[in-house]
Motif scaffolding. Structure first.
Motif, PDB file in Angstrom:
ATOM      1  N   SER A   1       0.849  -1.189   0.000  1.00  0.00           N
ATOM      2  CA  SER A   1       0.000   0.000   0.000  1.00  0.00           C
ATOM      3  C   SER A   1       0.882   1.236   0.000  1.00  0.00           C
ATOM      4  O   SER A   1       2.058   1.191   0.363  1.00  0.00           O
ATOM      5  CB  SER A   1      -0.952   0.009   1.198  1.00  0.00           C
ATOM      6  OG  SER A   1      -0.247   0.225   2.398  1.00  0.00           O
ATOM      7  N   THR A   2       0.268   2.333  -0.446  1.00  0.00           N
ATOM      8  CA  THR A   2       0.981   3.605  -0.512  1.00  0.00           C
ATOM      9  C   THR A   2       0.095   4.734  -0.018  1.00  0.00           C
ATOM     10  O   THR A   2      -1.127   4.608   0.058  1.00  0.00           O
ATOM     11  CB  THR A   2       1.434   3.962  -1.946  1.00  0.00           C
ATOM     12  OG1 THR A   2       0.319   4.455  -2.694  1.00  0.00           O
ATOM     13  CG2 THR A   2       2.059   2.786  -2.668  1.00  0.00           C
ATOM     14  N   THR A   3       0.741   5.831   0.249  1.00  0.00           N
ATOM     15  CA  THR A   3       0.026   7.065   0.542  1.00  0.00           C
ATOM     16  C   THR A   3      -0.516   7.609  -0.781  1.00  0.00           C
ATOM     17  O   THR A   3      -0.149   7.099  -1.850  1.00  0.00           O
ATOM     18  CB  THR A   3       0.990   8.076   1.203  1.00  0.00           C
ATOM     19  OG1 THR A   3       2.114   8.268   0.346  1.00  0.00           O
ATOM     20  CG2 THR A   3       1.463   7.578   2.565  1.00  0.00           C
ATOM     21  N   PRO A   4      -1.345   8.626  -0.766  1.00  0.00           N
ATOM     22  CA  PRO A   4      -1.931   9.149  -2.015  1.00  0.00           C
ATOM     23  C   PRO A   4      -0.904   9.561  -3.069  1.00  0.00           C
ATOM     24  O   PRO A   4      -1.161   9.460  -4.265  1.00  0.00           O
ATOM     25  CB  PRO A   4      -2.749  10.360  -1.557  1.00  0.00           C
ATOM     26  CG  PRO A   4      -3.087  10.071  -0.139  1.00  0.00           C
ATOM     27  CD  PRO A   4      -1.908   9.313   0.413  1.00  0.00           C
TER      28      PRO A   4
ATOM     29  N   ASP B   1     -11.979   9.335  -0.514  1.00  0.00           N
ATOM     30  CA  ASP B   1     -12.861   9.790   0.557  1.00  0.00           C
ATOM     31  C   ASP B   1     -14.195  10.242  -0.035  1.00  0.00           C
ATOM     32  O   ASP B   1     -14.403  10.154  -1.258  1.00  0.00           O
ATOM     33  CB  ASP B   1     -12.204  10.899   1.391  1.00  0.00           C
ATOM     34  CG  ASP B   1     -11.917  12.175   0.606  1.00  0.00           C
ATOM     35  OD1 ASP B   1     -12.453  12.354  -0.519  1.00  0.00           O
ATOM     36  OD2 ASP B   1     -11.141  13.006   1.118  1.00  0.00           O
ATOM     37  N   ASP B   2     -15.080  10.733   0.803  1.00  0.00           N
ATOM     38  CA  ASP B   2     -16.411  11.156   0.337  1.00  0.00           C
ATOM     39  C   ASP B   2     -16.341  12.281  -0.694  1.00  0.00           C
ATOM     40  O   ASP B   2     -17.227  12.412  -1.530  1.00  0.00           O
ATOM     41  CB  ASP B   2     -17.275  11.596   1.523  1.00  0.00           C
ATOM     42  CG  ASP B   2     -17.641  10.428   2.415  1.00  0.00           C
ATOM     43  OD1 ASP B   2     -17.577   9.272   1.942  1.00  0.00           O
ATOM     44  OD2 ASP B   2     -17.966  10.664   3.604  1.00  0.00           O
TER      45      ASP B   2
ATOM     46  N   ARG C   1      -5.612   6.585  -0.323  1.00  0.00           N
ATOM     47  CA  ARG C   1      -4.709   5.440  -0.191  1.00  0.00           C
ATOM     48  C   ARG C   1      -4.711   4.647  -1.485  1.00  0.00           C
ATOM     49  O   ARG C   1      -5.674   4.687  -2.246  1.00  0.00           O
ATOM     50  CB  ARG C   1      -5.215   4.533   0.932  1.00  0.00           C
ATOM     51  CG  ARG C   1      -4.217   3.601   1.465  1.00  0.00           C
ATOM     52  CD  ARG C   1      -3.757   4.091   2.848  1.00  0.00           C
ATOM     53  NE  ARG C   1      -2.684   3.248   3.269  1.00  0.00           N
ATOM     54  CZ  ARG C   1      -1.441   3.660   3.425  1.00  0.00           C
ATOM     55  NH1 ARG C   1      -1.126   4.902   3.265  1.00  0.00           N
ATOM     56  NH2 ARG C   1      -0.507   2.841   3.768  1.00  0.00           N
ATOM     57  N   TRP C   2      -3.640   3.920  -1.719  1.00  0.00           N
ATOM     58  CA  TRP C   2      -3.544   2.946  -2.815  1.00  0.00           C
ATOM     59  C   TRP C   2      -3.249   1.593  -2.204  1.00  0.00           C
ATOM     60  O   TRP C   2      -2.385   1.471  -1.318  1.00  0.00           O
ATOM     61  CB  TRP C   2      -2.409   3.320  -3.771  1.00  0.00           C
ATOM     62  CG  TRP C   2      -2.725   4.451  -4.681  1.00  0.00           C
ATOM     63  CD1 TRP C   2      -2.514   5.778  -4.448  1.00  0.00           C
ATOM     64  CD2 TRP C   2      -3.305   4.366  -5.984  1.00  0.00           C
ATOM     65  NE1 TRP C   2      -2.928   6.517  -5.521  1.00  0.00           N
ATOM     66  CE2 TRP C   2      -3.411   5.676  -6.483  1.00  0.00           C
ATOM     67  CE3 TRP C   2      -3.734   3.305  -6.780  1.00  0.00           C
ATOM     68  CZ2 TRP C   2      -3.935   5.962  -7.736  1.00  0.00           C
ATOM     69  CZ3 TRP C   2      -4.243   3.584  -8.029  1.00  0.00           C
ATOM     70  CH2 TRP C   2      -4.350   4.896  -8.494  1.00  0.00           C
ATOM     71  N   TYR C   3      -3.963   0.567  -2.679  1.00  0.00           N
ATOM     72  CA  TYR C   3      -3.703  -0.814  -2.264  1.00  0.00           C
ATOM     73  C   TYR C   3      -3.414  -1.633  -3.503  1.00  0.00           C
ATOM     74  O   TYR C   3      -4.141  -1.555  -4.499  1.00  0.00           O
ATOM     75  CB  TYR C   3      -4.916  -1.398  -1.524  1.00  0.00           C
ATOM     76  CG  TYR C   3      -5.157  -0.736  -0.192  1.00  0.00           C
ATOM     77  CD1 TYR C   3      -4.382  -1.062   0.909  1.00  0.00           C
ATOM     78  CD2 TYR C   3      -6.144   0.229  -0.049  1.00  0.00           C
ATOM     79  CE1 TYR C   3      -4.586  -0.447   2.133  1.00  0.00           C
ATOM     80  CE2 TYR C   3      -6.360   0.849   1.176  1.00  0.00           C
ATOM     81  CZ  TYR C   3      -5.570   0.506   2.263  1.00  0.00           C
ATOM     82  OH  TYR C   3      -5.777   1.128   3.465  1.00  0.00           O
ATOM     83  N   GLY C   4      -2.347  -2.415  -3.429  1.00  0.00           N
ATOM     84  CA  GLY C   4      -1.948  -3.169  -4.602  1.00  0.00           C
ATOM     85  C   GLY C   4      -1.471  -4.574  -4.296  1.00  0.00           C
ATOM     86  O   GLY C   4      -1.243  -4.938  -3.138  1.00  0.00           O
ATOM     87  N   THR C   5      -1.335  -5.350  -5.374  1.00  0.00           N
ATOM     88  CA  THR C   5      -0.838  -6.716  -5.280  1.00  0.00           C
ATOM     89  C   THR C   5       0.164  -6.977  -6.394  1.00  0.00           C
ATOM     90  O   THR C   5       0.157  -6.299  -7.420  1.00  0.00           O
ATOM     91  CB  THR C   5      -1.969  -7.759  -5.429  1.00  0.00           C
ATOM     92  OG1 THR C   5      -2.558  -7.619  -6.729  1.00  0.00           O
ATOM     93  CG2 THR C   5      -3.024  -7.609  -4.356  1.00  0.00           C
TER      94      THR C   5
END
Length: 168
Positions: free
Chosen positions: A35-38, A116-117, A123-127
């Motif tokens: 994962s990463t920050t924006p 967000d709303d 956030r970024w989530y990856g594989t």
């Protein structure tokens, strides 16, 4: 003065339990998860990443995430990642990643952003998924297909030649 901290203690225990469940889940699957920050700063890799690459924890944090990538794949992967960061579009790229054995193996990298709303990326989530064996099998299949194609063309040439000779 006495303060009842039982609610805070329960909340801390629940948080600790939740974190342990999260770690158990992300480390029990075959996927390398990150994962990463924006802005794309890599701040988390699961244990599978470190087992696969043979690198130490923290060694690929920040911008060092591309160090185990094959040098020929870094520019293309970086360009794809920058495009995703700028647009929020899903990240999807195939590249070679250095395995702990020292061999470069093909993987698919994928990531999705969380917003967000207000639509801002939070956030970024990856594989990363090892597809090396599939890639090698596909290359072998393509080689076999080209060889069969060549042989069929040769057979048609011979047949055509025999027909022409017979016609004369």
């Amino acid at each position: 003065q006495a303060t009842d901290v039982s609610e805070a203690a329960k909340a801390m225990a629940a948080l600790r339990d939740s974190e342990q469940r999260f770690e158990a889940i992300v480390n029990s699957i075959d996927q390398m998860i990150w994962s990463t920050t924006p802005d794309g700063y890599h701040d988390y890799f699961n244990q599978r990443w470190y087992e696969y690459t043979g690198l130490s924890k923290g060694e690929t944090d920040g911008l060092a995430w591309e160090n185990p990538f094959h040098p020929d794949d870094r520019a293309r992967t970086w360009t794809t990642w920058q495009h995703s960061l700028a647009t929020g579009e899903p990240y999807h790229v195939e590249y070679r990643l250095r395995h702990h054995s020292g061999e470069y193996r093909w993987v698919i990298g994928r990531a999705q952003c969380v917003r967000d709303d207000g639509g801002k990326i939070t956030r970024w989530y990856g594989t990363c998924t090892d597809i090396h064996d599939l890639k090698i099998a596909e290359e072998a299949r393509q080689l076999l297909l080209r060889e069969l194609n060549h042989r069929v063309k040769n057979l048609f040439s011979i047949t055509s030649g025999m027909i022409n000779m017979t016609a004369r």
